[in-house]
Design an enzyme around this catalytic site. Structure first.
Site, PDB file in Angstrom:
ATOM      1  N   HIS A  22       1.894   4.611  -2.855  1.00 54.70           N
ATOM      2  CA  HIS A  22       2.021   6.058  -2.650  1.00 54.70           C
ATOM      3  C   HIS A  22       3.423   6.538  -3.034  1.00 54.70           C
ATOM      4  O   HIS A  22       3.587   7.559  -3.710  1.00 54.70           O
ATOM      5  CB  HIS A  22       1.770   6.400  -1.176  1.00 54.70           C
ATOM      6  CG  HIS A  22       0.363   6.186  -0.723  1.00 54.70           C
ATOM      7  ND1 HIS A  22      -0.723   6.609  -1.446  1.00 54.70           N
ATOM      8  CD2 HIS A  22      -0.141   5.619   0.419  1.00 54.70           C
ATOM      9  CE1 HIS A  22      -1.841   6.295  -0.788  1.00 54.70           C
ATOM     10  NE2 HIS A  22      -1.502   5.691   0.336  1.00 54.70           N
ATOM     11  N   HIS A  26       0.831  -1.208   0.000  1.00 48.74           N
ATOM     12  CA  HIS A  26       0.000   0.000   0.000  1.00 48.74           C
ATOM     13  C   HIS A  26       0.865   1.257   0.000  1.00 48.74           C
ATOM     14  O   HIS A  26       0.679   2.163  -0.835  1.00 48.74           O
ATOM     15  CB  HIS A  26      -0.906  -0.005   1.234  1.00 48.74           C
ATOM     16  CG  HIS A  26      -1.792   1.197   1.342  1.00 48.74           C
ATOM     17  ND1 HIS A  26      -3.073   1.224   0.858  1.00 48.74           N
ATOM     18  CD2 HIS A  26      -1.562   2.432   1.873  1.00 48.74           C
ATOM     19  CE1 HIS A  26      -3.596   2.419   1.085  1.00 48.74           C
ATOM     20  NE2 HIS A  26      -2.697   3.169   1.704  1.00 48.74           N
ATOM     21  N   GLU A  27       1.811   1.316   0.916  1.00 46.32           N
ATOM     22  CA  GLU A  27       2.661   2.506   1.009  1.00 46.32           C
ATOM     23  C   GLU A  27       3.602   2.623  -0.186  1.00 46.32           C
ATOM     24  O   GLU A  27       3.924   3.737  -0.616  1.00 46.32           O
ATOM     25  CB  GLU A  27       3.468   2.481   2.320  1.00 46.32           C
ATOM     26  CG  GLU A  27       2.619   2.434   3.580  1.00 46.32           C
ATOM     27  CD  GLU A  27       1.602   3.566   3.673  1.00 46.32           C
ATOM     28  OE1 GLU A  27       1.844   4.643   3.075  1.00 46.32           O
ATOM     29  OE2 GLU A  27       0.572   3.376   4.331  1.00 46.32           O
TER      30      GLU A  27
END
EC number: 3.4.24.-
Length: 380
Positions: free
Chosen positions: A37, A33-34
């Site tokens: 980003h 997920h990170e």
């Protein structure tokens, strides 16, 4: 003493049997997920100050050539990417004084000075990468193991069940469920399992003719593959080997990818459906759990084999992706909501309004976390 050490550190014990699988599952999902980003942010020319797995005190880390601090922190219940200009780990909007404190070089690569589209795609990349992770896991599993399917046949009808009341008979074949064509018995289960209390239209093939009936599924407690007690909606029909004719479907790499995308879409749909019904009180609150329940499931999955553990990673990844898209600050969906408003009114949302929204959203998030912790410890 030996008994205690064995209980803690054996594969049946807490550390290797539960804690390690839990950390593996959570770390993979959070990292992906990170990383979404991070990668898209860097692609957009945004500076990154920190990439963290976990919160709280740093256990260890390093700084790369771009000035980004990569670190592992003590509380492993999440993570964050801190871009240049972010005031905290939730990427909250800096006020005018804080923006003024940035140097010209920092302002050029600061997150909040970027065009709306760059901010939006950077924020949306986290949940998107979660969905891509699920697709990748399913594609690998389908390529390696294939998938068993059964014909959508009715071998038995439970007495006094919704199916019996609707007039479904042994030997019937499901053609469609509420307009959705079905090809396997699993398709029927998928379309029914999350719709307790809804009136559903079934088209059945009986003696060469199509017959339309309606039935209202009801909740029934069952045991899933990991041994958990779950409540699912059923109509009371049973499939068997004779009529179901189970078979193994094998996939080419392209076929596995297509099937993985389709299966991920089904998981996203079912998860979204569950959340909608949960909000209006139509789902069992015990179906939602927090870290303790996830740890328990990870331990059980690990005992069944590594492929079960990565399946749990895939399912959890979808859940994390959908939760982060909810339009609640400080979640990703809350940021996207603000960017949408900004695009419409052609100016940033006022600092006061944003601050109030963040405070309210944070209370909602903390309340949800308290709720699932309560479920884990006392509620269910």
């Amino acid at each position: 003493m030996n008994e205690i050490l064995h209980a803690v550190f054996s594969t049946e014990g807490f550390v290797l049997g539960t804690l390690v699988p839990f950390l593996f599952v959570l770390t993979v999902v959070v990292f992906v997920h990170e990383m979404g980003h991070y990668l898209v942010g860097r692609w957009c020319g945004i500076g990154v100050q920190a990439f963290s797995i976990g919160f709280g005190p740093e256990l260890f880390g390093f700084k790369d050539s771009h000035g980004t601090r990569w670190k592992l922190c003590a509380i492993p219940l999440g993570g964050y990417v801190k871009f240049v200009g972010d005031m905290n780990a939730t990427s909250s909007q800096p006020n005018s004084e804080e923006l003024e404190s940035l140097t010209d070089a920092e302002r050029k690569v600061a997150f909040h000075t970027q065009p709306i589209w760059k901010r939006a795609v950077t924020v949306a990349a986290g949940p998107l990468f979660n969905f891509l992770l699920t697709i990748a896991v399913f594609a690998v599993l389908f390529s390696a193991y294939g998938r068993y399917v059964s014909e959508p046949m009715v071998a038995e009808v439970t007495a006094d069940s919704p199916a019996a009341k609707a007039g479904i008979l042994p030997g019937d074949r499901f053609v469609s469920v509420d307009g959705s064509k079905v090809e396997t018995f699993s398709d029927v289960q998928r379309l029914v399992s999350g719709r307790a209390g809804d009136t559903i239209t079934f088209v059945m093939l009986r003696d060469g003719k199509e017959v339309t009936v309606t039935a209202t599924p009801r909740l029934m407690e069952q045991e899933d593959a990991l041994g958990n007690k779950v409540k699912v909606a059923v109509i009371g029909v049973v499939n068997n080997k004779e009529l179901g004719q189970p078979r193994l479907i094998t996939y080419s790499p392209a076929g596995a990818l297509t099937a993985a995308i389709e299966e991920t879409g089904h998981v996203i749909q079912r998860t979204g459906q569950f959340l909608q019904r949960f909000v209006v009180g139509r789902e069992d609150k015990c179906q939602l759990g927090g870290p303790i329940k996830i740890a328990d499931m990870a331990g059980k999955a690990a005992k069944l084999g590594f492929e079960w553990l990565v399946q749990l990673v895939a399912l959890l990844s979808v859940g994390i992706g959908i939760l982060n898209l909810l339009p609640i600050p400080p979640l990703d969906g809350g940021h996207l909501l603000f960017y949408g408003v900004e695009a419409v009114i052609r100016r940033p949302v006022s600092e006061w309004m944003m601050e109030m929204a963040y405070r309210s959203g944070l209370l909602l998030v903390l309340g949800f976390m308290a709720f699932v912790f309560w479920n884990d410890l006392f509620g269910c």
